[in-house]
Design a protein around this motif. Structure first.
Motif, mmCIF file in Angstrom:
data_model
loop_
_atom_site.group_PDB
_atom_site.id
_atom_site.type_symbol
_atom_site.label_atom_id
_atom_site.label_comp_id
_atom_site.label_asym_id
_atom_site.label_seq_id
_atom_site.Cartn_x
_atom_site.Cartn_y
_atom_site.Cartn_z
ATOM 1 N N THR A 18 -21.934 27.574 15.381
ATOM 2 C CA THR A 18 -22.826 26.690 16.132
ATOM 3 C C THR A 18 -22.141 25.352 16.359
ATOM 4 O OG1 THR A 18 -23.865 25.863 14.106
ATOM 5 C CG2 THR A 18 -24.919 27.733 15.207
ATOM 6 N N SER A 19 -22.389 24.789 17.515
ATOM 7 C CA SER A 19 -21.928 23.432 17.808
ATOM 8 C C SER A 19 -23.133 22.635 18.288
ATOM 9 C CB SER A 19 -20.830 23.445 18.873
ATOM 10 O OG SER A 19 -21.308 24.011 20.080
ATOM 11 N N ILE A 20 -23.298 21.432 17.750
ATOM 12 C CA ILE A 20 -24.477 20.618 18.032
ATOM 13 C C ILE A 20 -24.047 19.330 18.723
ATOM 14 C CG2 ILE A 20 -26.448 19.407 17.023
ATOM 15 C CD1 ILE A 20 -26.381 21.360 14.728
ATOM 16 N N THR A 21 -24.747 18.998 19.783
ATOM 17 C CA THR A 21 -24.545 17.712 20.448
ATOM 18 C C THR A 21 -25.870 16.967 20.460
ATOM 19 O OG1 THR A 21 -24.994 18.710 22.619
ATOM 20 C CG2 THR A 21 -22.692 18.581 21.914
ATOM 21 N N TYR A 22 -25.789 15.648 20.468
ATOM 22 C CA TYR A 22 -26.982 14.808 20.476
ATOM 23 C C TYR A 22 -26.954 13.942 21.731
ATOM 24 C CZ TYR A 22 -27.442 16.275 15.658
ATOM 25 O OH TYR A 22 -27.574 17.029 14.528
ATOM 26 N N THR A 81 -25.491 25.049 20.670
ATOM 27 C CA THR A 81 -24.936 26.247 21.289
ATOM 28 C C THR A 81 -24.442 27.159 20.173
ATOM 29 O OG1 THR A 81 -24.262 25.035 23.254
ATOM 30 C CG2 THR A 81 -23.213 27.164 22.875
ATOM 31 N N ALA A 82 -24.938 28.393 20.159
ATOM 32 C CA ALA A 82 -24.631 29.309 19.058
ATOM 33 C C ALA A 82 -24.004 30.589 19.593
ATOM 34 C CB ALA A 82 -25.891 29.647 18.272
ATOM 35 N N THR A 83 -23.052 31.123 18.821
ATOM 36 C CA THR A 83 -22.449 32.426 19.099
ATOM 37 C C THR A 83 -22.520 33.258 17.825
ATOM 38 O OG1 THR A 83 -20.922 31.476 20.716
ATOM 39 C CG2 THR A 83 -20.379 33.650 19.837
ATOM 40 N N VAL A 84 -23.138 34.429 17.923
ATOM 41 C CA VAL A 84 -23.234 35.349 16.790
ATOM 42 C C VAL A 84 -22.636 36.680 17.227
ATOM 43 C CG1 VAL A 84 -24.752 36.451 15.114
ATOM 44 C CG2 VAL A 84 -25.360 34.218 16.059
ATOM 45 N N SER A 85 -21.644 37.166 16.479
ATOM 46 C CA SER A 85 -20.990 38.428 16.825
ATOM 47 C C SER A 85 -21.011 39.374 15.636
ATOM 48 C CB SER A 85 -19.541 38.186 17.270
ATOM 49 O OG SER A 85 -19.504 37.429 18.459
ATOM 50 N N THR A 120 -28.457 29.001 23.795
ATOM 51 C CA THR A 120 -28.606 27.548 23.723
ATOM 52 C C THR A 120 -29.987 27.236 23.169
ATOM 53 O OG1 THR A 120 -27.128 27.160 25.578
ATOM 54 C CG2 THR A 120 -28.654 25.399 25.023
ATOM 55 N N CYS A 121 -30.028 26.430 22.113
ATOM 56 C CA CYS A 121 -31.282 26.022 21.481
ATOM 57 C C CYS A 121 -31.434 24.514 21.653
ATOM 58 C CB CYS A 121 -31.284 26.366 19.994
ATOM 59 S SG CYS A 121 -30.934 28.091 19.645
ATOM 60 N N ARG A 122 -32.633 24.082 21.988
ATOM 61 C CA ARG A 122 -32.843 22.660 22.254
ATOM 62 C C ARG A 122 -34.094 22.180 21.531
ATOM 63 N NH1 ARG A 122 -31.733 21.163 28.267
ATOM 64 N NH2 ARG A 122 -29.743 21.925 27.500
ATOM 65 N N ARG A 123 -33.923 21.249 20.605
ATOM 66 C CA ARG A 123 -35.066 20.702 19.879
ATOM 67 C C ARG A 123 -35.402 19.341 20.476
ATOM 68 N NH1 ARG A 123 -34.091 22.189 14.819
ATOM 69 N NH2 ARG A 123 -33.122 20.354 13.954
ATOM 70 N N SER A 148 -40.254 31.395 25.065
ATOM 71 C CA SER A 148 -39.132 32.134 25.643
ATOM 72 C C SER A 148 -37.790 31.465 25.375
ATOM 73 C CB SER A 148 -39.322 32.285 27.158
ATOM 74 O OG SER A 148 -39.329 31.022 27.790
ATOM 75 N N ALA A 149 -37.796 30.224 24.914
ATOM 76 C CA ALA A 149 -36.543 29.509 24.659
ATOM 77 C C ALA A 149 -36.568 28.953 23.243
ATOM 78 C CB ALA A 149 -36.354 28.379 25.668
ATOM 79 N N PRO A 150 -35.640 29.367 22.387
ATOM 80 C CA PRO A 150 -35.675 28.925 20.984
ATOM 81 C C PRO A 150 -35.289 27.461 20.830
ATOM 82 C CG PRO A 150 -33.688 30.179 21.401
ATOM 83 C CD PRO A 150 -34.505 30.262 22.652
ATOM 84 N N ILE A 151 -35.761 26.872 19.737
ATOM 85 C CA ILE A 151 -35.384 25.499 19.415
ATOM 86 C C ILE A 151 -34.390 25.450 18.262
ATOM 87 C CG2 ILE A 151 -37.554 24.538 20.252
ATOM 88 C CD1 ILE A 151 -38.445 24.338 17.315
ATOM 89 N N ALA A 152 -34.175 26.580 17.580
ATOM 90 C CA ALA A 152 -33.213 26.609 16.477
ATOM 91 C C ALA A 152 -32.803 28.046 16.211
ATOM 92 C CB ALA A 152 -33.809 25.988 15.213
#
Length: 446
Positions: free
Chosen positions: A244-248, A227-231, A270-273, A197-201
């Motif tokens: 997309t913006s990625i934080t570690y 964190t991704a925004t698609v319009s 929000t995707c979390r790997r 139910s929650a994507p990783i990428a």
């Protein structure tokens, strides 16, 4: 019917008043001037006694019927088609009328619109009647065009299954592949089977996903949070933003709930790997983010003619075993193993271990020494390659840097098709250590 060839002739008029006059010529289906009027033309001239005037007349066909068609019989909302009107005279010969002689219209306007050049644009699902009329006449023709929903976006599949595998260095990590997404797909979402139910990428449209080992085995502040925004432009269906913006971070919790909003034109997600635990076994799923035309009912209350939608979740890929790299035990870095033995701690989930030795830190297969064992004793794996083998392989006439590492794999699962070199098939390698092998003297070599 329009004739461009000159047709010379002489006409004499008697008893007409002098001054301006209009000369009209009509062409009929019969020589006696009876039957259907096929063409006509007129010209202005000035009459004077005894004066001959040269007059050029252009005969223009007289329309009797019109047919209308388009380059396609069905459209999806947002698509266009060029409409064509063909005009005939009473003898069913095609007439070429001057530009602007055809008036175009379409009804209802909630299904399609049309320009006066005949360019039809589909707006919403349903049927529309396109009408072409010869200007200043009652002669018209029409046809019906269907505006249909877009082709149903199929559920994605992960293929080939064998590619869903954790590969050891130097080949990387998990590699998923799938068929090329159909037209209209603007993003691919990747999920693990442990939390579908929650994507990783989230990826821009592609047909593969490759994750390097640094992201599968993070250490320190490298847990990935995206964190991704698609319009999308709801009028044209064209993607306008993919950002997309990625934080570690080092303290991210598992993202068990889908953190996303999906509106007609924007997906925010929000995707979390997360870090994989040793011996952990998982599979992967895909979803496609795509645009689809709104239905007629939706169109009446929506601002656009497209909307973003998510496809169904794909079936699971082949489950993969994610092995952690072996931890080296002995010898220490910089120490020559006089007993020719190299040792690592056992890796959960692995049942086979290998030792590689080379004078090249990239461990090329052609020059590396390789040994393998399938049983690990008492929490560690120890493999021996005699020092004499190194001398035979590399000569050692000078002090020589030697590099070594150990690898682990699970042999009970099939090897991935993406690995070409059997020396590395499925191995997950440790970090490399090194030592200096002193130059071999002739006395030592004897």
């Amino acid at each position: 019917m329009e004739s461009t060839a000159p047709m010379p002739g002489t006409v004499e008029f008697m008893g007409l008043p002098t001054g301006p006059a209009t000369l009209t010529i009509c062409a009929y289906a019969q020589r006696d001037g009876l039957g259907s009027l096929l063409a006509e033309g007129e010209s202005l001239l000035s009459l004077a006694p005894g004066v001959h005037s040269n007059v050029t007349l252009t005969l223009i066909g007289v329309p009797d019927a019109i047919t209308v068609n388009a380059t396609t019989a069905a459209l999806v909302a947002g698509e266009t088609a060029q409409c064509v009107a063909t005009v005939y005279d009473a003898l069913e010969a095609i007439i070429v009328l001057p530009s602007g002689s055809i008036e175009w219209s379409v009804t209802p306007s909630t299904v399609a619109t049309i320009t006066q050049e005949g360019l039809l644009t589909a707006v919403g699902e349903g049927q529309a009647t396109v009408i072409a009329r010869v200007k200043d006449t009652t002669i018209s023709g029409s046809f019906v065009i269907d505006v249909v929903p877009p082709a149903m976006v199929p559920t994605p599949s992960v293929a080939p299954m064998a590619d869903a595998w954790l590969l050891g260095e130097p080949y990387g990590a998990v590699h998923l592949s799938w068929p090329v997404p159909p037209t209209g797909v603007i993003a691919v979402l990747v999920y693990r089977s442990t939390n579908p139910s929650a994507p990783i990428a989230i990826l821009e449209p592609s047909h593969n996903w490759f994750v390097d080992s640094a992201n599968l085995y993070p250490t320190g502040n490298v847990l990935e949070n995206t964190t991704a925004t698609v319009s999308m432009d709801t009028t044209t269906g064209v993607k306008t933003i993919f950002d997309t913006s990625i934080t570690y971070e080092s303290t991210l919790a598992n993202l068990m709930d889908p953190q996303q909003t999906l509106t007609d034109d924007t997906l925010q997600i929000t995707c979390r790997r997360m870090q994989l635990t040793p011996g952990f076994k998982t599979a992967y799923h895909l979803r496609w983010l795509y645009n689809g035309a709104l239905t007629v009912a939706e169109f009446s209350r929506a601002t656009g003619v497209y909307a973003l939608r998510l496809s169904s979740l794909s079936p699971a890929s082949q489950a993969v075993t994610n092995l952690m790299p072996p931890v080296l035990v002995a010898p220490d870095d910089g120490v020559l193993p006089l007993d020719s033995t190299y040792q690592c701690a056992t890796t959960p989930g692995a049942d086979s271990y290998t030792l590689q030795i080379s004078n090249d830190p990239s461990f090329p297969p052609a020059t590396s020494l390789h040994s393998e064992m399938t049983v690990a004793m008492e929490g560690s794996a120890a493999i021996t390659i005699p020092l004499a083998n190194l001398i035979a392989q590399y000569g050692m006439t000078t002090d020589t840097p030697i590099f070594w590492r150990m690898g682990a794999r699970k042999t009970t699962e099939p090897l991935p098709a993406t690995v070409a070199n059997p020396n590395y098939a499925g191995w997950v390698y440790s970090e490399a250590r090194t030592y200096i092998f002193p130059a071999v003297t002739s006395a030592f070599s004897r």
